[in-house]
Write an enzyme that holds these catalytic residues in place. Sequence first.
Site, PDB file in Angstrom:
ATOM      1  N   ASP A   1       0.652  -0.989   0.314  1.00 29.65           N
ATOM      2  CA  ASP A   1      -0.090  -0.261   0.365  1.00 29.65           C
ATOM      3  C   ASP A   1       1.268   1.348   0.349  1.00 29.65           C
ATOM      4  OD1 ASP A   1      -1.918  -1.651  -0.112  1.00 29.65           O
ATOM      5  OD2 ASP A   1      -2.754  -0.830   1.587  1.00 29.65           O
TER       6      ASP A   1
ATOM      7  N   ASP B   1      -6.811  -6.280   7.027  1.00 25.99           N
ATOM      8  CA  ASP B   1      -5.515  -6.003   7.035  1.00 25.99           C
ATOM      9  C   ASP B   1      -4.473  -6.355   7.581  1.00 25.99           C
ATOM     10  OD1 ASP B   1      -5.529  -5.071   4.151  1.00 25.99           O
ATOM     11  OD2 ASP B   1      -5.743  -3.074   4.603  1.00 25.99           O
TER      12      ASP B   1
END
Length: 139
Positions: A87, A116
């Site tokens: 990310d 996550d």
Amino acid sequence: MSEELELEQDAITTVREFFAALELGAVEEALDLLHPDVVWKNTSLPTVGGGLTRRILRGLNRDTIGFAAEMRHIAADGDIVLTDRTDILRVGSVRIAFWVCGTFELRDGRIILWHDHFSWENFLRGTVVGLVRAALPNR
């Protein structure tokens, strides 16, 4: 194609479309892929429910903030999708890249669980690298 394989491909497509919409700044399109009762969990952070999840994601819809995800691996088992990705959060000129492993559960074709897992150490390393790169003059 078997029904199970089709379900898995649909689930993968939904998760890929979710990230693509976030990257493009099409937050409302991304939100349409979330179930109304979505739960968003992040390592060691408080769990966030539907309405707050939407408010947080709408906060990405600014010129000074950006998001991207480099998908390394994605796999599904029925309506469960696992992602291995990097990310990238952008705040102004600072880009913070860090590893994330995500688990997504879909219900009725929409994401109901977004969980996550990431390393705070890796996140902090990405932050330092991003700050240094932002501070160095372009060459």
